[in-house]
Design an enzyme around this catalytic site. Structure first.
Site, PDB file in Angstrom:
ATOM      1  N   ASP A  92       0.862  -1.182   0.000  1.00  0.00           N
ATOM      2  CA  ASP A  92       0.000   0.000   0.000  1.00  0.00           C
ATOM      3  C   ASP A  92       0.901   1.235   0.000  1.00  0.00           C
ATOM      4  O   ASP A  92       1.595   1.497   0.992  1.00  0.00           O
ATOM      5  CB  ASP A  92      -0.902   0.022   1.236  1.00  0.00           C
ATOM      6  CG  ASP A  92      -2.001  -1.035   1.195  1.00  0.00           C
ATOM      7  OD1 ASP A  92      -1.890  -1.974   0.378  1.00  0.00           O
ATOM      8  OD2 ASP A  92      -2.947  -0.919   1.994  1.00  0.00           O
TER       9      ASP A  92
ATOM     10  N   LYS B 233      -7.025   3.361  -2.937  1.00  0.00           N
ATOM     11  CA  LYS B 233      -7.353   3.268  -1.511  1.00  0.00           C
ATOM     12  C   LYS B 233      -7.624   4.658  -0.967  1.00  0.00           C
ATOM     13  O   LYS B 233      -6.917   5.609  -1.286  1.00  0.00           O
ATOM     14  CB  LYS B 233      -6.190   2.606  -0.765  1.00  0.00           C
ATOM     15  CG  LYS B 233      -6.348   2.529   0.759  1.00  0.00           C
ATOM     16  CD  LYS B 233      -5.144   1.831   1.377  1.00  0.00           C
ATOM     17  CE  LYS B 233      -5.149   1.932   2.891  1.00  0.00           C
ATOM     18  NZ  LYS B 233      -3.969   1.279   3.511  1.00  0.00           N
TER      19      LYS B 233
ATOM     20  N   LYS C 235     -10.268   0.102  -2.130  1.00  0.00           N
ATOM     21  CA  LYS C 235     -10.083  -0.220  -0.715  1.00  0.00           C
ATOM     22  C   LYS C 235     -10.492   0.989   0.112  1.00  0.00           C
ATOM     23  O   LYS C 235      -9.958   2.083  -0.069  1.00  0.00           O
ATOM     24  CB  LYS C 235      -8.633  -0.596  -0.412  1.00  0.00           C
ATOM     25  CG  LYS C 235      -8.379  -0.858   1.086  1.00  0.00           C
ATOM     26  CD  LYS C 235      -6.951  -1.307   1.356  1.00  0.00           C
ATOM     27  CE  LYS C 235      -6.671  -1.430   2.845  1.00  0.00           C
ATOM     28  NZ  LYS C 235      -5.290  -1.904   3.136  1.00  0.00           N
TER      29      LYS C 235
END
Length: 223
Positions: free
Chosen positions: A91, A153, A182
């Site tokens: 991430d 995300k 996400k």
């Protein structure tokens, strides 16, 4: 939607700056027991965690975290190092100064370079929605799509706010085919989790869902 289906979307997360190894072990044990999508932990614990779970759980970590303004070269090194240590998923945080300067080409090129290092490993791109205008978020949906990343995300969980339903709705509308969403930061109930999934999120970054599930199980057992 059943609880087990929600848990399959969860990146069970502990990214506190003071996280100890026993606390990380608990995260890993719970993630394996409840069959979450992954455990998301600090990079400094990745090697030890990968050895501990021995292939029974995907290990996720973060790079350029939480502010995103380290250089691209530094992020590329972090990515390579994390993968060598056993990370399955990365991430990354984008550089918001580039966004605010309107330099979306630089943002896209950075993501491309990191995705090249990830190869078959999953790359999620944190855009920190609480710091963006709607127009910037829409533009970043295109950037992430073109870059070849696997996910967009919402949040680090370390800024002024986490995921919102509205931001996920925008992402679902503007992100390209093949890019997943996400939602992360502030997801504190099963109902919120269900709503984020219904709006289009296929991953949830949270430290709370398993605790909620455990508490519900305890209440049920006490009746």
């Amino acid at each position: 939607m059943e609880v087990k289906d929600i848990l399959k979307t969860v990146d069970h997360t502990l990214l506190a700056t003071t996280a100890t190894w026993p606390e990380i072990q608990t995260i890993l044990d719970d993630a394996m027991a409840y069959e979450t999508a992954s455990a998301c932990i600090p990079a400094s614990y990745v090697k030890k965690a990968a050895e501990y779970v021995s292939g029974k759980l995907a290990i996720c970590t973060v790079i350029g975290f939480p502010n995103g303004y380290s250089t691209t070269a530094a992020k590329v090194f972090e990515c390579q190092d994390a993968i060598q240590n056993g990370a399955d998923e990365i991430d990354m945080v984008i550089n918001l100064t580039d966004v605010k300067n309107g330099d979306f080409d630089t943002v896209e090129e950075e993501i491309r370079q990191i995705k090249a290092k990830c190869q078959d490993h999953i790359l999620k791109v944190i855009v920190e929605t609480c710091q963006l205008t709607k127009e910037e978020l829409i533009e970043l949906c295109g950037v992430v799509t073109r870059s070849g990343a696997d996910f967009i995300k919402t949040s680090t969980g370390f800024s002024t706010a986490g995921a919102t339903f509205e931001d996920v709705e925008v992402m679902a509308k503007y992100v390209g085919e093949g890019v997943k969403i996400k939602a992360a930061g502030g997801i504190s109930s099963l109902e919120d989790a269900k709503t984020f999934i219904a709006l289009g999120a296929s991953r949830l970054g949270t430290s709370r869902i398993i605790k909620i599930v455990k508490n519900e199980a305890t209440k049920t057992d006490s009746y």
